[in-house]
Write an enzyme that holds these catalytic residues in place. Structure first.
Site, PDB file in Angstrom:
ATOM      1  N   CYS B  51      24.939 -44.209  -3.225  1.00 14.16           N
ATOM      2  CA  CYS B  51      24.614 -44.685  -1.875  1.00 14.16           C
ATOM      3  C   CYS B  51      25.355 -43.844  -0.841  1.00 14.16           C
ATOM      4  O   CYS B  51      26.582 -43.727  -0.886  1.00 14.16           O
ATOM      5  CB  CYS B  51      25.013 -46.151  -1.745  1.00 14.16           C
ATOM      6  SG  CYS B  51      25.018 -46.715  -0.029  1.00 14.16           S
ATOM      7  N   CYS B  54      28.104 -45.940   1.172  1.00 14.81           N
ATOM      8  CA  CYS B  54      29.297 -46.539   0.551  1.00 14.81           C
ATOM      9  C   CYS B  54      30.553 -45.724   0.889  1.00 14.81           C
ATOM     10  O   CYS B  54      30.481 -44.513   1.137  1.00 14.81           O
ATOM     11  CB  CYS B  54      29.127 -46.636  -0.967  1.00 14.81           C
ATOM     12  SG  CYS B  54      28.242 -48.136  -1.497  1.00 14.81           S
ATOM     13  N   HIS B 113      28.501 -52.936  -0.965  1.00 18.27           N
ATOM     14  CA  HIS B 113      27.099 -52.552  -1.100  1.00 18.27           C
ATOM     15  C   HIS B 113      26.186 -53.733  -1.468  1.00 18.27           C
ATOM     16  O   HIS B 113      24.986 -53.715  -1.169  1.00 18.27           O
ATOM     17  CB  HIS B 113      27.010 -51.458  -2.182  1.00 18.27           C
ATOM     18  CG  HIS B 113      25.660 -50.857  -2.360  1.00 18.27           C
ATOM     19  ND1 HIS B 113      25.148 -49.899  -1.503  1.00 18.27           N
ATOM     20  CD2 HIS B 113      24.693 -51.060  -3.297  1.00 18.27           C
ATOM     21  CE1 HIS B 113      23.933 -49.545  -1.915  1.00 18.27           C
ATOM     22  NE2 HIS B 113      23.628 -50.233  -2.990  1.00 18.27           N
ATOM     23  N   ASN B 153      17.159 -52.945  10.607  1.00 22.76           N
ATOM     24  CA  ASN B 153      15.972 -53.073   9.773  1.00 22.76           C
ATOM     25  C   ASN B 153      16.462 -53.511   8.405  1.00 22.76           C
ATOM     26  O   ASN B 153      17.194 -52.782   7.746  1.00 22.76           O
ATOM     27  CB  ASN B 153      15.238 -51.738   9.622  1.00 22.76           C
ATOM     28  CG  ASN B 153      14.638 -51.263  10.924  1.00 22.76           C
ATOM     29  OD1 ASN B 153      14.135 -52.065  11.709  1.00 22.76           O
ATOM     30  ND2 ASN B 153      14.683 -49.968  11.175  1.00 22.76           N
ATOM     31  N   SER B 161      15.625 -47.772   4.290  1.00 20.76           N
ATOM     32  CA  SER B 161      15.621 -46.875   3.141  1.00 20.76           C
ATOM     33  C   SER B 161      16.880 -47.016   2.295  1.00 20.76           C
ATOM     34  O   SER B 161      17.041 -46.330   1.304  1.00 20.76           O
ATOM     35  CB  SER B 161      15.447 -45.430   3.608  1.00 20.76           C
ATOM     36  OG  SER B 161      16.307 -45.151   4.686  1.00 20.76           O
ATOM     37  N   HIS B 164      22.264 -50.886   1.442  1.00 21.12           N
ATOM     38  CA  HIS B 164      23.634 -51.108   1.916  1.00 21.12           C
ATOM     39  C   HIS B 164      23.563 -51.808   3.287  1.00 21.12           C
ATOM     40  O   HIS B 164      22.804 -51.390   4.153  1.00 21.12           O
ATOM     41  CB  HIS B 164      24.371 -49.767   2.044  1.00 21.12           C
ATOM     42  CG  HIS B 164      25.845 -49.936   2.224  1.00 21.12           C
ATOM     43  ND1 HIS B 164      26.761 -49.661   1.235  1.00 21.12           N
ATOM     44  CD2 HIS B 164      26.571 -50.400   3.274  1.00 21.12           C
ATOM     45  CE1 HIS B 164      27.978 -49.926   1.674  1.00 21.12           C
ATOM     46  NE2 HIS B 164      27.883 -50.375   2.914  1.00 21.12           N
ATOM     47  N   HIS B 166      23.600 -52.493   6.792  1.00 21.03           N
ATOM     48  CA  HIS B 166      23.853 -51.642   7.965  1.00 21.03           C
ATOM     49  C   HIS B 166      22.804 -51.856   9.037  1.00 21.03           C
ATOM     50  O   HIS B 166      21.700 -52.324   8.763  1.00 21.03           O
ATOM     51  CB  HIS B 166      23.874 -50.163   7.563  1.00 21.03           C
ATOM     52  CG  HIS B 166      22.517 -49.591   7.280  1.00 21.03           C
ATOM     53  ND1 HIS B 166      21.796 -49.874   6.133  1.00 21.03           N
ATOM     54  CD2 HIS B 166      21.724 -48.753   8.004  1.00 21.03           C
ATOM     55  CE1 HIS B 166      20.639 -49.236   6.161  1.00 21.03           C
ATOM     56  NE2 HIS B 166      20.555 -48.555   7.286  1.00 21.03           N
ATOM     57  N   GLN B 168      21.667 -50.141  13.247  1.00 22.28           N
ATOM     58  CA  GLN B 168      21.683 -48.897  14.007  1.00 22.28           C
ATOM     59  C   GLN B 168      21.883 -49.191  15.488  1.00 22.28           C
ATOM     60  O   GLN B 168      21.670 -50.315  15.943  1.00 22.28           O
ATOM     61  CB  GLN B 168      20.362 -48.151  13.831  1.00 22.28           C
ATOM     62  CG  GLN B 168      20.042 -47.784  12.388  1.00 22.28           C
ATOM     63  CD  GLN B 168      18.822 -46.871  12.275  1.00 22.28           C
ATOM     64  OE1 GLN B 168      18.713 -45.868  12.973  1.00 22.28           O
ATOM     65  NE2 GLN B 168      17.903 -47.224  11.402  1.00 22.28           N
TER      66      GLN B 168
HETATM   67  O1  G1P Z   1      16.353 -44.690  10.830  1.00 19.63           O
HETATM   68  P1  G1P Z   1      15.767 -45.027   9.481  1.00 19.63           P
HETATM   69  O2  G1P Z   1      16.381 -46.274   8.880  1.00 19.63           O
HETATM   70  O3  G1P Z   1      15.805 -43.872   8.529  1.00 19.63           O
HETATM   71  O4  G1P Z   1      14.234 -45.342   9.759  1.00 19.63           O
HETATM   72  C1  G1P Z   1      13.689 -46.600  10.014  1.00 19.63           C
HETATM   73  O5  G1P Z   1      14.055 -47.096  11.305  1.00 19.63           O
HETATM   74  C2  G1P Z   1      13.614 -46.321  12.426  1.00 19.63           C
HETATM   75  C3  G1P Z   1      14.000 -47.051  13.697  1.00 19.63           C
HETATM   76  O6  G1P Z   1      13.388 -48.333  13.789  1.00 19.63           O
HETATM   77  C4  G1P Z   1      12.109 -46.060  12.380  1.00 19.63           C
HETATM   78  O7  G1P Z   1      11.765 -45.129  13.381  1.00 19.63           O
HETATM   79  C5  G1P Z   1      11.665 -45.512  11.020  1.00 19.63           C
HETATM   80  O8  G1P Z   1      10.253 -45.454  10.974  1.00 19.63           O
HETATM   81  C6  G1P Z   1      12.177 -46.453   9.912  1.00 19.63           C
HETATM   82  O9  G1P Z   1      11.796 -45.953   8.644  1.00 19.63           O
END
Ligand code: G1P
Ligand code: G1P
Lengths: 340, 340
Positions: B51, B54, B113, B153, B161, B164, B166, B168
C-alpha cells in the site's frame, strides 16, 4: 487555439448550462489501481425467451408483447411519473415541494435481442428516429406534458438492466434542471443576438475544425469544447431546428446516419459494446414559441482508458465541478480516426 | 407534513442550490435485474507492504512515507491542480476557458490500513478534524487559493483506488460549480433576511423532527428534505459557523462524534463497509466576510437496496434531474434505528 489548453489545468465554460468543467491534461499519466468494470462480450441470441422486451414474451405485469417487427413502444411498467397522481404543493417555510405528473415509456429499437444501435442498418435506426418524432408529437399534444426527455441507458455499467436494444421517454409537466438551464442560456443569447446560440457555436466549430468528428449534409458530430465525459459527443442539426419533429424524411435519414457513424466508432474504440447514456435536449412542449431552442443529442460514455476502466465522477466532481484528464481535442483525434 | 409526499411523484426544492430532485415513492417496488456491485468484505492487515499510503512505504514517485502515528498529509503525486501552471485565458467567441491553479493533498486518516472512519475511536476521528482545520487555515493564507474542498471517496464503487483510510483536499483559485450555487443562494437569503439560510432550515428541521437522525450539543445529523442519494445525510453545526476553523476543542470533538455515529450506522445498514463520497462545503477563502455561509458536511452513498445494488444516476438523471424512489423520511427511519 491556445496551446496551454493541451498542457495545463484550466476550466472551460459550457455556454448552454453556464457551468464549468475542470480539465487537467497533465494528469493523464496517472496509474490506475482502482475498480475494473466487468465486460460482457458474450454473443446474445436474436430472441431470448427470458427477456421481457423480446417479441411475444410476457412482461412482469402479465402483459404480452406483440410480435413486433421494428420499433415497439409501451408505457413503463414501473413508471417514475404517472398521470393519475393528485396535484399538490408543499410550501412550509424552507420545505418546498410540488407534485409532478408525467408519462414514462419504453422504446424497443428492434426485435433482435442481439443488436445495439451500432449494429443496426441506417434504415432501421431511421425507424427509431421516426418513432421518436411520432412520440414527441403525441406527447406534445397532451396538455399535462410540457417537456419530453428521450434517452437511452446502454450497458450494465450505466444502470441498464436489460441488454435488449431499447431506450426510454420520460415526459412531464415541468422542465427538469438540465433543461431549465439550457432554456435560460439559449433564451438570453437569442434575446440579445437574435440568433441561435448553438447554431452560432456550430458555425464557429466548423470553421475551427478542431473538434469535428463527422458531418453529413444536415448534421455535425463533434465533441463540445466543454465536454465533461472523456469521450462525450454531440450530434446537432446544421439548421436551427427546435425539435426533432421538424426533420424532413431526408434529414431524419441523415440523423440516423450520424447516430450509426458515432456508435460504430465507439464500439471500435475499446473493442467492446460501448456503454453510454444518450439523450435529446429539445424545445419544451409548453405552447411557447421556443425559437431560441436548437435541439441536439448528446452521448455521455463513462469509459476512460479501456473496456474496463471508467472515469468516476465522485468526490471532487460531486462537491465541486466535473473534472477530466484527456482533453476534448485528444478524444476527437481518436474518435475521428475510427469513423468509417 | 403532506402525506402525498410518501405516495405520489413530486419534486423537492434544494434551498442551497436552487435545483430540484424528482421523488417517485410508488416506484420502490420495482424489481432489479441489472448490475450487481462486487463487495469485498475481506479483512485487511493493519499494515500492507504493497500500500503506497501505509507508514514507511515508498510511493510511486520514489518518496518514502514517514513512520506516522495518526494523521499524515502530503501533496498529491498526480495532482489535478498545480501552482506552477501559467495564467492564461481563452475568449474566442463561444470558446471560453480560464487557467486554474491549485494545490491537491492526500490526508491519511490513520496508519492502520484495516480501518475506516467507522472503525476509528472518536478521539482519533478528532485528530482528522484538527488536521482539516489546520489545512483549511494553511491553504486560506495562500493568496493563490480562494476555495478549499475537503472530501473523501470511500469504496471501490466510488472510484477509490486504495482501501487505506484517506481523504483528499483540492484547493483552487476560483469557486467550483456546486460551491458557486450555494454561495449565491445563501447570499441572497442572508441579504434579504439577515439570517443564515441553513441555520433557519436547521431550526425548522429540529422543530419538525421528521428527518433528524442524531444530534448532540453542537451538531445535527439529518437527511435533507431535498436529498438526492437514497441514504444521503448532512452533518451541520447548530451555530452559524462559516468554516470548520471556528470550532472550539469541545465542538470539534462533537463533530467527530457525529461522524462516528453516522458512519457506524451506515456500516450496519447493509452489513458492509458502506461506500460513499463525503465532502465539506464551507466559506471561500477569498478574503470576503462570507457571513452568509453556514458550513456543512454531506455524505452521498450510492447503495440503494443492499451491499450490491446501487442507485444509478444515469440517463434521465444526467439529462433531466436527479431522481429517487425511497423518500428522505423512509431513509431517516432506517438510519435512525441503527444509531447507537
Ligand atoms: O484522486 P483519485 O482517488 O486517484 O481519483 C478519484 O477521485 C478523483 C476526485 O474525486 C476523481 O477525479 C477520480 O475520477 C477518482 O477516481
Ligand atoms: O428505468 P430503468 O432502466 O429500470 O432504470 C435506469 O434508468 C433510470 C432512468 O435514468 C434510472 O432512474 C435508474 O436508476 C436506472 O437504473
Amino acid at each position: 487555439m491556445d496551446n496551454n489548453l493541451q498542457d495545463y489545468s484550466h476550466k472551460r465554460y459550457n455556454i448552454l448550462t453556464g457551468e464549468w468543467v475542470l480539465v487537467s491534461p497533465h494528469r493523464a499519466k496517472r496509474p490506475w489501481q482502482g475498480q475494473n468494470e466487468a465486460v460482457s462480450n458474450e454473443e446474445r441470441p436474436a430472441h431470448d425467451p427470458n427477456c421481457y422486451l423480446c417479441a411475444g414474451n410476457t412482461r412482469i405485469n402479465g402483459e404480452q408483447n406483440p410480435d413486433y417487427k421494428d420499433v415497439f413502444i409501451f408505457t413503463n411498467d414501473f413508471a417514475a411519473l404517472q398521470t393519475t397522481s393528485p396535484v399538490f404543493s408543499v410550501n412550509e417555510g424552507l420545505f418546498i415541494a410540488e407534485s409532478e405528473q408525467g408519462i414514462c415509456k419504453v422504446v424497443c429499437f428492434s426485435p433482435d435481442h442481439s443488436k445495439s444501435l451500432a449494429d443496426m442498418a441506417v434504415e432501421d435506426i431511421n425507424k427509431v428516429v421516426k418513432a421518436w418524432q411520432k412520440e414527441y408529437l403525441l406527447l406534445s399534444s397532451n396538455e399535462l406534458i410540457n417537456y419530453v426527455q428521450i434517452f437511452e441507458n446502454k450497458g450494465a455499467v450505466m444502470g441498464c438492466s436489460n441488454p435488449h436494444p431499447h431506450g426510454q421517454i420520460w415526459s412531464q409537466s415541468t422542465l427538469p434542471n438540465e433543461v431549465e438551464k439550457k432554456d435560460q442560456h439559449q433564451q438570453a443569447y437569442y434575446s440579445k443576438n437574435k440568433s441561435s446560440l448553438l447554431g452560432d457555436y456550430l458555425t464557429q466549430e466548423l470553421k475551427a475544425n478542431e473538434r469535428i468528428i463527422y458531418q453529413n449534409d444536415d448534421f455535425v458530430v463533434l465533441t463540445p469544447f466543454w465536454a465533461v465525459w472523456p469521450f462525450e459527443t454531440m450530434i446537432a442539426p446544421k439548421k436551427n431546428y427546435k425539435d426533432i419533429s421538424e426533420l424532413s424524411d431526408g434529414e431524419s435519414l441523415a440523423f440516423a446516419d450520424a447516430i450509426s457513424k458515432i456508435t460504430k466508432a465507439y464500439d471500435k474504440l475499446f473493442q467492446t459494446s460501448f456503454p453510454y447514456s444518450s439523450g435529446i435536449h429539445q424545445a419544451p412542449t409548453n405552447g411557447a414559441s421556443n425559437d431560441h431552442w436548437h435541439w441536439h443529442m448528446s452521448f455521455y460514455p463513462p469509459l476512460l482508458r479501456s473496456a474496463t476502466v471508467k472515469k468516476f465522477m465522485v468526490g471532487y466532481e460531486m462537491f465541486g465541478s466535473p473534472q477530466r484528464d484527456i482533453t476534448a481535442e485528444q478524444a476527437v483525434e481518436r474518435l475521428k480516426a475510427l469513423i468509417s
